[in-house]
Every structure is written in C-alpha cells, then in structure tokens.
Design an enzyme around this catalytic site. Structure first.
Site, PDB file in Angstrom:
ATOM      1  N   SER A 140      -1.011  -7.132 -13.202  1.00 28.20           N
ATOM      2  CA  SER A 140      -2.355  -8.222 -11.908  1.00 28.20           C
ATOM      3  C   SER A 140      -2.872  -9.473 -12.960  1.00 28.20           C
ATOM      4  CB  SER A 140      -3.655  -7.368 -12.115  1.00 28.20           C
ATOM      5  OG  SER A 140      -4.497  -8.320 -11.768  1.00 28.20           O
ATOM      6  N   TYR A 153     -10.506  -1.511 -15.635  1.00 31.05           N
ATOM      7  CA  TYR A 153      -9.570  -1.762 -14.839  1.00 31.05           C
ATOM      8  C   TYR A 153      -8.885  -3.466 -15.428  1.00 31.05           C
ATOM      9  CZ  TYR A 153      -6.386  -4.410 -10.797  1.00 31.05           C
ATOM     10  OH  TYR A 153      -5.729  -4.486 -10.171  1.00 31.05           O
TER      11      TYR A 153
HETATM   12  P1  NDP Z   1      -4.826  -0.909  -1.210  1.00 27.84           P
HETATM   13  O1  NDP Z   1      -5.503  -0.289  -1.202  1.00 27.84           O
HETATM   14  O2  NDP Z   1      -4.430  -1.491   0.061  1.00 27.84           O
HETATM   15  O3  NDP Z   1      -3.042  -0.278  -1.489  1.00 27.84           O
HETATM   16  C1  NDP Z   1      -2.894   0.774  -2.632  1.00 27.84           C
HETATM   17  C2  NDP Z   1      -1.851   1.322  -2.436  1.00 27.84           C
HETATM   18  O4  NDP Z   1      -1.915   2.671  -3.233  1.00 27.84           O
HETATM   19  C3  NDP Z   1      -2.728   2.795  -0.808  1.00 27.84           C
HETATM   20  O5  NDP Z   1      -1.528   2.595  -0.453  1.00 27.84           O
HETATM   21  C4  NDP Z   1      -2.881   3.866  -1.695  1.00 27.84           C
HETATM   22  O6  NDP Z   1      -2.803   4.970  -1.162  1.00 27.84           O
HETATM   23  C5  NDP Z   1      -1.970   4.044  -3.292  1.00 27.84           C
HETATM   24  N1  NDP Z   1      -2.715   4.055  -3.772  1.00 27.84           N
HETATM   25  C6  NDP Z   1      -4.525   4.230  -4.917  1.00 27.84           C
HETATM   26  N2  NDP Z   1      -4.404   5.285  -5.386  1.00 27.84           N
HETATM   27  C7  NDP Z   1      -3.884   6.379  -5.211  1.00 27.84           C
HETATM   28  C8  NDP Z   1      -3.366   7.939  -6.137  1.00 27.84           C
HETATM   29  N3  NDP Z   1      -3.982   8.203  -6.780  1.00 27.84           N
HETATM   30  N4  NDP Z   1      -1.613   8.270  -5.590  1.00 27.84           N
HETATM   31  C9  NDP Z   1      -0.743   7.986  -4.577  1.00 27.84           C
HETATM   32  N5  NDP Z   1      -1.043   6.870  -4.334  1.00 27.84           N
HETATM   33  C10 NDP Z   1      -2.610   6.270  -4.733  1.00 27.84           C
HETATM   34  O7  NDP Z   1      -4.385  -2.399  -1.937  1.00 27.84           O
HETATM   35  P2  NDP Z   1      -3.019  -3.293  -2.778  1.00 27.84           P
HETATM   36  O8  NDP Z   1      -1.573  -3.226  -1.981  1.00 27.84           O
HETATM   37  O9  NDP Z   1      -3.716  -4.705  -3.101  1.00 27.84           O
HETATM   38  O10 NDP Z   1      -2.982  -2.787  -4.666  1.00 27.84           O
HETATM   39  C11 NDP Z   1      -1.287  -2.416  -4.648  1.00 27.84           C
HETATM   40  C12 NDP Z   1      -1.262  -2.340  -5.463  1.00 27.84           C
HETATM   41  O11 NDP Z   1      -1.284  -4.112  -6.671  1.00 27.84           O
HETATM   42  C13 NDP Z   1      -2.606  -1.805  -6.837  1.00 27.84           C
HETATM   43  O12 NDP Z   1      -1.759  -1.677  -8.302  1.00 27.84           O
HETATM   44  C14 NDP Z   1      -3.093  -2.985  -7.018  1.00 27.84           C
HETATM   45  O13 NDP Z   1      -3.550  -3.372  -8.597  1.00 27.84           O
HETATM   46  C15 NDP Z   1      -2.348  -4.327  -7.616  1.00 27.84           C
HETATM   47  N6  NDP Z   1      -3.091  -5.534  -7.155  1.00 27.84           N
HETATM   48  C16 NDP Z   1      -3.757  -5.740  -6.296  1.00 27.84           C
HETATM   49  C17 NDP Z   1      -4.250  -7.044  -6.364  1.00 27.84           C
HETATM   50  C18 NDP Z   1      -5.283  -7.546  -5.393  1.00 27.84           C
HETATM   51  O14 NDP Z   1      -5.808  -8.454  -5.865  1.00 27.84           O
HETATM   52  N7  NDP Z   1      -5.253  -6.939  -4.173  1.00 27.84           N
HETATM   53  C19 NDP Z   1      -3.839  -8.311  -6.843  1.00 27.84           C
HETATM   54  C20 NDP Z   1      -3.147  -7.797  -7.979  1.00 27.84           C
HETATM   55  C21 NDP Z   1      -2.596  -6.468  -8.542  1.00 27.84           C
HETATM   56  P3  NDP Z   1      -3.482   6.307  -0.506  1.00 27.84           P
HETATM   57  O15 NDP Z   1      -4.427   5.693  -0.872  1.00 27.84           O
HETATM   58  O16 NDP Z   1      -2.998   6.305   0.263  1.00 27.84           O
HETATM   59  O17 NDP Z   1      -3.061   7.091  -2.137  1.00 27.84           O
HETATM   60  C1  8X3 Z   2      -6.261  -7.639  -8.312  1.00 28.15           C
HETATM   61  C2  8X3 Z   2      -7.413  -9.103  -9.031  1.00 28.15           C
HETATM   62  O1  8X3 Z   2      -8.574 -10.831 -10.196  1.00 28.15           O
HETATM   63  O2  8X3 Z   2      -9.550  -8.405  -8.481  1.00 28.15           O
HETATM   64  O3  8X3 Z   2      -5.962  -6.652  -9.771  1.00 28.15           O
HETATM   65  O4  8X3 Z   2      -8.282  -8.246 -10.532  1.00 28.15           O
HETATM   66  S1  8X3 Z   2      -8.479  -9.095  -9.273  1.00 28.15           S
END
Ligand code: NDP
Ligand code: 8X3
Length: 253
Positions: A140, A153
């Site tokens: 991220s 985080y």
């Molecule tokens: P979402 O919340 O839409 O998706 C997160 C996914 O992670 C879900 O499918 C959830 O599935 C799964 N997950 C969370 N905790 C667990 C767990 N303990 N075990 C198994 N699965 C888990 O968020 P994003 O798609 O945005 O996030 C995906 C990745 O991208 C993350 O690592 C996030 O930190 C990263 N990211 C996101 C950004 C953003 O702005 N959105 C920016 C930078 C990075 P379920 O709940 O069904 O278990």
């Molecule tokens: C998700 C982006 O800027 O909210 O990783 O941390 S930020």
C-alpha cells in the site's frame, strides 16, 4: 493442464477483480475468504470463464487452517503458478495513545502473520514443483509513507514491503518471482471495514475525486503476471491522478 492461481481475499474488492482477470486468462483459481456465501457467488461467476475453481473458506489468521486447506491440496491444484497475497484490512484510525488493542491484533494478524502463513505453505509447493512461480503481495502507499492515526496499519504494510524484499532474496534460487503492488485510494469495502460499517465516514473518503477502481489494480497485477519469463516487476506504486501522497488530494468538494 491449466496453471493454477491462488487469490486470498477474493470475496470483494481487489481480490475479486484479480480472480476474474486471472480466470479470463485461463487460470484455474483457488479463491479464499471467510464469507462463504460471497465465496460461492465468486466461484459461480468465475466458472462462467470455463475454468476450474476451488473455494477455500478459511481465515488467514488461523495457521492450522491455512495448513489444513493449502497444505493438503489435491494433485491438480498443486500446479501453482501465481499467488496473490491480497487478504488484508485496516481497522480503526486512532492516535497511538488511544489505539484499540483488538484493532491492532486484527491488522497485524491478518496483514503480516496471515500473509506469512500462506506464503510459507505455498512457496514450499512452488519449490517442490520446480517450475518457478510468481508471488504478488498487496502492499500500500501506507507501506511507503506514514500518515496521522495510521500507525499500526502503516506498520503492517511497511512489514509487507520488507517481507516482499526478503521473500525475493530467499526464493531467488528457485526462480520464483516476488512482486509488490502499492495502491493509493481504491474504492472497495476497505473503508467500510476500517470504519466498522459507518458508511457515511466510509463514503466520505472517496468524495470529490475519482479514486482507483479494483479493476485498475487487477489490470496492473495482470501486467506483472504477463511480463516475459526473464522480467520481474519488483514494486509498483499506483495512485489516483487526484492523489499525490497519503494525505494530499486534489478534491473538488
Ligand atoms: P476489501 O475489504 O474489499 O477486501 C478485503 C478482502 O480480504 C476480502 O475478500 C476479505 O474477505 C479478505 N480478508 C480480510 N480479512 C481476512 C482474513 N482474516 N482471512 C481471510 N480473508 C480476509 O478491501 P480491498 O480489496 O481494498 O483490500 C485488498 C487488499 O488491498 C488489502 O490487503 C488492503 O490492505 C490492500 N489495499 C487496499 C487499498 C484501498 O484503498 N482499498 C489501498 C492499498 C492497499 P472476507 O471478509 O470474506 O474474509
Ligand atoms: C489503503 C490506502 O491510504 O488508506 O492501504 O492507507 S490508505
């Protein structure tokens, strides 16, 4: 035999989009997540691309479940070419002195320890197969910078940054590519989870500018995967045009 790709956290957001893009490319998919109904929906959607799909409903924080599901894959599912370590989350946004311990545990256990548990099992399978492979970690912008109240985080994503570099060194002798992708703001369920269901606060994050879509990140990951065999993208930072850093946005409110 079609190559296999594993996407953790495929029930929503970036993971769901990546799984779809991989299916369109002909990968058989192992998808994971805790929400079994959404996992089943995702499986049905992916099967429309005429690929095989194995849904594994485990929590990446539970090491014994990671081992149970991924350590005992049936034969054809061991032909793993790609692992996308996507499962992750932010919980809360508080100054360090007011930090909620349960929030901290959830972030560290999921983003750092969960990623490690999955990688340990899958990298061994890749090594046993002897065909290389490609591991892509969801970092991220929070793994590159630290912003107010983002403390734990940001630390967890800085850990992903360091682990990506460490994995690349350790897996070098086996021809396994290791990449990281570091997005800025992507509109998914991320903020809904961070703000514990407060949709007003969550929606506010994406107001006044055009955020990235999950598909933008999926497209970038597919670019990494489709590079020639001798090329590895080590790291990719990808932002909305209206976002210059974690905190600096060009919002038109
Ligand atoms: P979402 O919340 O839409 O998706 C997160 C996914 O992670 C879900 O499918 C959830 O599935 C799964 N997950 C969370 N905790 C667990 C767990 N303990 N075990 C198994 N699965 C888990 O968020 P994003 O798609 O945005 O996030 C995906 C990745 O991208 C993350 O690592 C996030 O930190 C990263 N990211 C996101 C950004 C953003 O702005 N959105 C920016 C930078 C990075 P379920 O709940 O069904 O278990
Ligand atoms: C998700 C982006 O800027 O909210 O990783 O941390 S930020």
């Amino acid at each position: 035999m079609n190559p296999v790709a594993i996407v953790t956290g495929a029930t929503s957001g970036i993971g769901k989009a990546v799984a779809k893009s991989l299916a369109i490319k002909g990968y058989n998919l192992i998808i994971t997540g805790r929400r079994t109904e959404l996992l089943a929906e995702c499986e049905n959607e992916l099967k429309k691309e005429n690929v095989k799909v194995l849904s594994l409903p485990f929590d990446v924080r539970i090491e014994s479940d990671v081992e149970k599901y991924l350590g005992n894959l049936p034969g054809e599912w061991r032909n793993i070419a790609v692992l996308v370590n996507n499962a992750g989350l932010a919980v809360g946004l508080d100054p360090i002195q007011n930090g909620v311990l349960d929030d901290w545990e959830r972030m560290i256990d999921t983003n750092v320890k969960g990623l490690l548990y999955v990688t340990r099992v899958v990298s061994k399978i890749m090594i046993d197969n002897g065909n290389g492979g490609h591991i892509i970690n969801l970092g991220s912008i929070a793994g590159k910078e630290v912003y107010p109240d983002g403390n734990v985080y940001c630390a967890s994503k800085h850990a992903v940054d360091a682990l990506t570099k460490g994995m690349r060194i350790d897996l070098l002798p086996y021809g396994i590519k290791v990449s990281q992708i570091c997005p800025g703001a992507v509109e998914t369920e991320f903020s809904k989870v961070r703000f514990k269901g407060d949709m007003v606060r969550a929606d506010n994050v994406y107001k006044g500018f055009v955020p990235l879509r999950a598909q933008d990140i999926a497209d970038a990951i597919m670019f990494m995967i489709n590079c020639p065999a001798h090329v590895n993208i080590n790291d990719m930072v990808i932002m909305p045009v209206a976002q210059a850093s974690s905190m600096i946005f060009n919002k038109k409110l």
